[in-house]
Design an enzyme around this catalytic site. Sequence first.
Site, PDB file in Angstrom:
ATOM      1  N   LEU A 220       0.839  -1.187   0.000  1.00 15.76           N
ATOM      2  CA  LEU A 220       0.000   0.000   0.000  1.00 15.76           C
ATOM      3  C   LEU A 220       0.883   1.250   0.000  1.00 15.76           C
ATOM      4  O   LEU A 220       2.090   1.175   0.200  1.00 15.76           O
ATOM      5  CB  LEU A 220      -0.909  -0.011   1.230  1.00 15.76           C
ATOM      6  CG  LEU A 220      -1.964  -1.133   1.262  1.00 15.76           C
ATOM      7  CD1 LEU A 220      -2.543  -1.275   2.660  1.00 15.76           C
ATOM      8  CD2 LEU A 220      -3.067  -0.860   0.243  1.00 15.76           C
TER       9      LEU A 220
ATOM     10  N   CYS B 263       3.706   7.551  -3.832  1.00 15.25           N
ATOM     11  CA  CYS B 263       4.330   8.365  -2.789  1.00 15.25           C
ATOM     12  C   CYS B 263       5.215   7.538  -1.862  1.00 15.25           C
ATOM     13  O   CYS B 263       6.393   7.839  -1.661  1.00 15.25           O
ATOM     14  CB  CYS B 263       3.257   9.070  -1.973  1.00 15.25           C
ATOM     15  SG  CYS B 263       3.911  10.087  -0.647  1.00 15.25           S
TER      16      CYS B 263
ATOM     17  N   VAL C 100      14.170  20.062 -25.537  1.00 16.95           N
ATOM     18  CA  VAL C 100      14.790  18.772 -25.844  1.00 16.95           C
ATOM     19  C   VAL C 100      14.128  18.187 -27.093  1.00 16.95           C
ATOM     20  O   VAL C 100      12.897  18.085 -27.179  1.00 16.95           O
ATOM     21  CB  VAL C 100      14.658  17.804 -24.652  1.00 16.95           C
ATOM     22  CG1 VAL C 100      15.136  16.400 -25.035  1.00 16.95           C
ATOM     23  CG2 VAL C 100      15.469  18.321 -23.461  1.00 16.95           C
TER      24      VAL C 100
ATOM     25  N   ALA D  61      12.112  14.443 -15.980  1.00 21.49           N
ATOM     26  CA  ALA D  61      11.302  14.980 -14.879  1.00 21.49           C
ATOM     27  C   ALA D  61      10.422  16.098 -15.411  1.00 21.49           C
ATOM     28  O   ALA D  61      10.472  17.240 -14.947  1.00 21.49           O
ATOM     29  CB  ALA D  61      12.206  15.479 -13.762  1.00 21.49           C
ATOM     30  N   THR D  62       9.618  15.756 -16.406  1.00 18.39           N
ATOM     31  CA  THR D  62       8.778  16.741 -17.103  1.00 18.39           C
ATOM     32  C   THR D  62       7.337  16.717 -16.617  1.00 18.39           C
ATOM     33  O   THR D  62       6.426  17.099 -17.344  1.00 18.39           O
ATOM     34  CB  THR D  62       8.837  16.498 -18.614  1.00 18.39           C
ATOM     35  OG1 THR D  62       8.577  15.107 -18.880  1.00 18.39           O
ATOM     36  CG2 THR D  62      10.193  16.853 -19.171  1.00 18.39           C
ATOM     37  N   GLY D  63       7.131  16.263 -15.391  1.00 20.57           N
ATOM     38  CA  GLY D  63       5.784  16.276 -14.837  1.00 20.57           C
ATOM     39  C   GLY D  63       5.138  14.910 -14.826  1.00 20.57           C
ATOM     40  O   GLY D  63       5.744  13.899 -15.202  1.00 20.57           O
TER      41      GLY D  63
ATOM     42  N   HIS E  14      13.419  31.072  21.424  1.00 21.91           N
ATOM     43  CA  HIS E  14      14.756  31.445  20.964  1.00 21.91           C
ATOM     44  C   HIS E  14      15.774  30.451  21.513  1.00 21.91           C
ATOM     45  O   HIS E  14      15.699  30.078  22.685  1.00 21.91           O
ATOM     46  CB  HIS E  14      15.100  32.846  21.456  1.00 21.91           C
ATOM     47  CG  HIS E  14      16.509  33.271  21.156  1.00 21.91           C
ATOM     48  ND1 HIS E  14      16.901  33.690  19.899  1.00 21.91           N
ATOM     49  CD2 HIS E  14      17.628  33.293  21.924  1.00 21.91           C
ATOM     50  CE1 HIS E  14      18.197  33.977  19.910  1.00 21.91           C
ATOM     51  NE2 HIS E  14      18.664  33.747  21.140  1.00 21.91           N
TER      52      HIS E  14
END
Length: 462
Positions: free
Chosen positions: A38, A42, A233, A266-268, A441
Amino acid sequence: MANYDVIIIGGGPGGYVCAIRCAQLGLKTACVEGRDALGGTCLNVGCIPSKAMLHASELYHEAEHNFAKMGLMGKSPSVDLPKMLDYKQSVIDGNTQGIEFLFKKNKVDWIKGWGKISAKGEVTVGEETHTAKNIVIATGSEAASLPNVEVDEKTVVTSTGALELKKVPNKLVVIGAGVIGLEMGSVYARLGAEVTVVEYLDHITPGMDAEVSKTFQRILKKQGMKFILGAAVQKVEKARGKAKVHYKLRKDESDAVLDADVVLVATGRKPFTDGLGLADLGVEMSERGQVKTDAHWRTNVDGVYAIGDVIDGPMLAHKAEDEGMAVAETIAGQKGHVNYDVIPGVIYTAPEVANVGKTEEQLKAEGRAYKVGKFPFMGNGRAKANFAGDGFVKILADKETDRVLGCHIIGPAAGDLIHEICVAMEFGAAAEDVARTCHAHPTFSEAVREAALACGDGAIHA
């Protein structure tokens, strides 16, 4: 055959979250998933394994460049890529097994196999047909390629193949300067590859705040990555385990060639709906191959919903998760809702880049009066101590009301810091509300407060 209130097709972030929420709301629920594990893209070949690789490569960089500065002396580590991949796989296994446990805990049935909506209210998996009052399509997306670029996941790879390389390439060419290309490019750059990014547009990270984009590119160049922008390209040729990337510069139409050991495409991504039977069912699709839905994620076919990467909107796991919960609540008779104006985006490089809400370019195009509060991480004591002073926080607020309209961060832990602003925006907060909230801080988060102060009378440490 089994009868269900809800069957979700797809076990990725949208699908498994939807299934768990449906079960929690008292609905008899099943999730159809054809992978051996599963979690979808991702958890198996995307977000989670890439973050493991990013973490490992960042620690290697720290050891190489910063340990001695801090008095941590010793032999520099070497890269054992197969062992790093084993570590990555252990991270994947731990997460996917966790989802299996959650399914059992919540009494969600995992129907193993690839599902098809064979008729209204019916899902067929293999030889079995199951009925459901409601069906949710959550089949995610797959990597998109280019004409004349044949992916073999060895020499020419998508993000899937990039996570399985047997050795660090001497020369890596990345086609596309979006999130995936820059994350994976930065991994291999830190591990010793010569990385060149080829992008069609004249800037990296399309849609990002322009000032952040320029700063981000400058930092990546300083880290050793090369960029060829405004380049189309034309084709990739493979020979004897290597590749040649042919591209044309848009400004003067000149042709050029890059040699590579590995090419990362890596074009989407594009919606994955193969084999679902949507055309036969009459489900309306967009020209981009997305499933059309209304404001409640319903398709034109009664009882069929769709969420995540298969519908319009950013292809983000957390967007799919929100839609999964909202659809579950809608099916259960509640008022499911997703605020699409407050969906953060993160690039998990070093430094990280994060954003939520409007960019300056969008506000200018809308003609909206706004003000900018900006603070550099070089003014943050914690960041300087951690050799992480690159970058800044930028908050955009309405000029009259001071309401926060957007935030853009490049710097350490940006992916975590952005959520302070997400919560503020959900409650309609003003920049002054953030500025008047006490921040511990020393923390990176003080930079967010300082940027909020800069929207008013001014930051303290700038």
